[in-house]
Write an enzyme that holds these catalytic residues in place. Sequence first.
Site, mmCIF file in Angstrom:
data_model
loop_
_atom_site.group_PDB
_atom_site.id
_atom_site.type_symbol
_atom_site.label_atom_id
_atom_site.label_comp_id
_atom_site.label_asym_id
_atom_site.label_seq_id
_atom_site.Cartn_x
_atom_site.Cartn_y
_atom_site.Cartn_z
ATOM 1 N N SER A 251 -2.192 -5.436 15.789
ATOM 2 C CA SER A 251 -1.298 -4.833 16.788
ATOM 3 C C SER A 251 -2.035 -3.745 17.553
ATOM 4 C CB SER A 251 -0.077 -4.225 16.105
ATOM 5 O OG SER A 251 0.671 -5.243 15.501
ATOM 6 N N ARG B 295 2.419 4.167 10.483
ATOM 7 C CA ARG B 295 0.975 4.037 10.741
ATOM 8 C C ARG B 295 0.289 5.404 10.827
ATOM 9 N NH1 ARG B 295 2.628 0.336 9.085
ATOM 10 N NH2 ARG B 295 3.004 -1.685 10.031
ATOM 11 N N GLU C 99 -1.890 1.881 18.553
ATOM 12 C CA GLU C 99 -2.064 1.870 17.091
ATOM 13 C C GLU C 99 -3.569 1.832 16.793
ATOM 14 O OE1 GLU C 99 0.505 -0.715 14.791
ATOM 15 O OE2 GLU C 99 -1.133 -1.175 13.402
HETATM 16 C C1 FAD Z 1 -5.718 -9.997 12.368
HETATM 17 C C2 FAD Z 1 -5.272 -8.606 12.021
HETATM 18 C C3 FAD Z 1 -4.024 -8.404 11.473
HETATM 19 C C4 FAD Z 1 -3.596 -7.113 11.151
HETATM 20 N N1 FAD Z 1 -2.363 -6.951 10.604
HETATM 21 C C5 FAD Z 1 -1.943 -5.721 10.260
HETATM 22 C C6 FAD Z 1 -0.657 -5.535 9.671
HETATM 23 O O1 FAD Z 1 0.087 -6.478 9.435
HETATM 24 N N2 FAD Z 1 -0.283 -4.280 9.362
HETATM 25 C C7 FAD Z 1 -1.087 -3.200 9.590
HETATM 26 O O2 FAD Z 1 -0.689 -2.068 9.272
HETATM 27 N N3 FAD Z 1 -2.307 -3.348 10.145
HETATM 28 C C8 FAD Z 1 -2.754 -4.571 10.486
HETATM 29 N N4 FAD Z 1 -3.987 -4.731 11.055
HETATM 30 C C9 FAD Z 1 -4.812 -3.549 11.344
HETATM 31 C C10 FAD Z 1 -5.813 -3.171 10.235
HETATM 32 O O3 FAD Z 1 -6.161 -4.293 9.470
HETATM 33 C C11 FAD Z 1 -5.273 -2.092 9.306
HETATM 34 O O4 FAD Z 1 -4.970 -0.906 9.992
HETATM 35 C C12 FAD Z 1 -6.276 -1.767 8.193
HETATM 36 O O5 FAD Z 1 -5.637 -0.967 7.244
HETATM 37 C C13 FAD Z 1 -7.542 -1.063 8.668
HETATM 38 O O6 FAD Z 1 -8.473 -1.060 7.597
HETATM 39 P P1 FAD Z 1 -10.031 -1.021 7.891
HETATM 40 O O7 FAD Z 1 -10.767 -0.899 6.613
HETATM 41 O O8 FAD Z 1 -10.429 -2.143 8.752
HETATM 42 O O9 FAD Z 1 -10.120 0.360 8.690
HETATM 43 P P2 FAD Z 1 -10.935 0.674 10.024
HETATM 44 O O10 FAD Z 1 -10.406 -0.153 11.128
HETATM 45 O O11 FAD Z 1 -12.390 0.602 9.752
HETATM 46 O O12 FAD Z 1 -10.524 2.190 10.250
HETATM 47 C C14 FAD Z 1 -9.212 2.526 10.665
HETATM 48 C C15 FAD Z 1 -9.077 4.054 10.604
HETATM 49 O O13 FAD Z 1 -9.134 4.465 9.243
HETATM 50 C C16 FAD Z 1 -10.157 5.441 9.060
HETATM 51 N N5 FAD Z 1 -10.751 5.203 7.745
HETATM 52 C C17 FAD Z 1 -11.217 4.036 7.236
HETATM 53 N N6 FAD Z 1 -11.654 4.214 5.973
HETATM 54 C C18 FAD Z 1 -11.474 5.531 5.696
HETATM 55 C C19 FAD Z 1 -11.750 6.357 4.560
HETATM 56 N N7 FAD Z 1 -12.297 5.868 3.429
HETATM 57 N N8 FAD Z 1 -11.456 7.682 4.637
HETATM 58 C C20 FAD Z 1 -10.900 8.211 5.765
HETATM 59 N N9 FAD Z 1 -10.622 7.486 6.865
HETATM 60 C C21 FAD Z 1 -10.904 6.165 6.826
HETATM 61 C C22 FAD Z 1 -11.155 5.188 10.186
HETATM 62 O O14 FAD Z 1 -11.911 6.355 10.471
HETATM 63 C C23 FAD Z 1 -10.221 4.789 11.314
HETATM 64 O O15 FAD Z 1 -9.712 5.950 11.931
HETATM 65 C C24 FAD Z 1 -4.442 -6.010 11.385
HETATM 66 C C25 FAD Z 1 -5.718 -6.219 11.937
HETATM 67 C C26 FAD Z 1 -6.132 -7.506 12.248
HETATM 68 C C27 FAD Z 1 -7.507 -7.714 12.810
#
Ligand code: FAD
Length: 315
Positions: free
Chosen positions: A240, A182, A310
């Site tokens: 998580s 992560r 996380e």
């Molecule tokens: C129901 C549920 C299930 C999930 N299951 C998993 C799983 O199985 N595995 C897993 O790894 N995660 C899981 N997650 C967590 C999450 O979905 C992931 O970490 C996902 O990749 C985050 O993407 P996001 O676009 O929502 O990022 P955000 O939550 O908006 O941002 C996360 C981080 O990334 C940075 N970021 C976002 N976009 C950019 C960009 N373009 N450039 C630079 N930095 C950026 C942000 O600044 C922040 O620090 C889950 C979440 C939920 C709600």
Amino acid sequence: MKFKLLKKEIKDFKGKVFWDESLKKLNSFKVGGVARVLIFPQDETELSLLLKSVGKLDIPYFILGDGSNVLLPDDVYEGAIINVSNFKELKVLGVRSPEGDLTPVYVGAGLSKQMLLFWSVQNGYAGCEFLAGVPGQIGGGLFMNAGTHLGDFSKIVKEVYLMDPDGTKRSVKVTPSDFGYRSQKFCKPGVRSHGDLTPIILGATLNLRKGDPLKLKAIVTKMIQERKSKQPLKIPNCGSTFKNPPGNSAGKLIEAAGLKGFQIGGAMVSMTHANFIENVGNAKSLDILNLISHVKKRVKEVQGIELEEEVIVVR
Ligand SMILES: Cc1cc2nc3c(=O)[nH]c(=O)nc-3n(C[C@H](O)[C@H](O)[C@H](O)COP(=O)(O)OP(=O)(O)OC[C@H]3O[C@@H](n4cnc5c(N)ncnc54)[C@H](O)[C@@H]3O)c2cc1C
């Protein structure tokens, strides 16, 4: 004053700009106060202009994807929230990779992971199955090195395209060693505060293998069914909350500490999956923060293990 000047500087933007926007709509926990300004640059030119403007005006920024891994603040975020959801390109690159049967595919940071997965299954490209059911954009996934037991981004990313805080573009060739659990090395990971500026991910080239669409579909369907039965998908949460400690499971440790169902304000440790915190009714960001602290304290007392968040806490 700074924001008035910014308004002038970006008045001709084609991308959408929202002033004093509720943060609650922007994250899967459904918490938070207000964003002074939320900007969706139309393209890289607008993003570069925006970064130069906020830099000149000394306005901090936070890059937000779909908000599925962040805890946003209860008060006003005194900065610019930038979202690159307009960067949705998905393109098979003409050149075959020298590694053999790998096909390089460009994906924009704003594309949703599920769109990439759907496309890859339909078109017989293997390698993205680990994304089944993982929410959010590609950019957030690359930043987090998102993954499941089937793998993570480190296994398929070849090159990442970034824009630095001064608005210049660069690319970084990457190998699995540039990623951790992560985490990754090309953007500064972890908790970020106002003024702590990091590069923005614009997109990436992935190396995908040839695959059988029917077999890929079967893997993805199975994964999604498993997730539905094990995760509280209908209640606001951010997946998580804690990373799994080496050789251990954060969920099992939290459950063993007797914390399933433990509640502070509107935030509760999920009964379905102990590593999930649910917003069970008008939770404040502070409720979730307090619950995170309590869980860490109890797990340390009961099992002697330090849990690490996380979720990215934005202050
Ligand atoms: C129901 C549920 C299930 C999930 N299951 C998993 C799983 O199985 N595995 C897993 O790894 N995660 C899981 N997650 C967590 C999450 O979905 C992931 O970490 C996902 O990749 C985050 O993407 P996001 O676009 O929502 O990022 P955000 O939550 O908006 O941002 C996360 C981080 O990334 C940075 N970021 C976002 N976009 C950019 C960009 N373009 N450039 C630079 N930095 C950026 C942000 O600044 C922040 O620090 C889950 C979440 C939920 C709600």
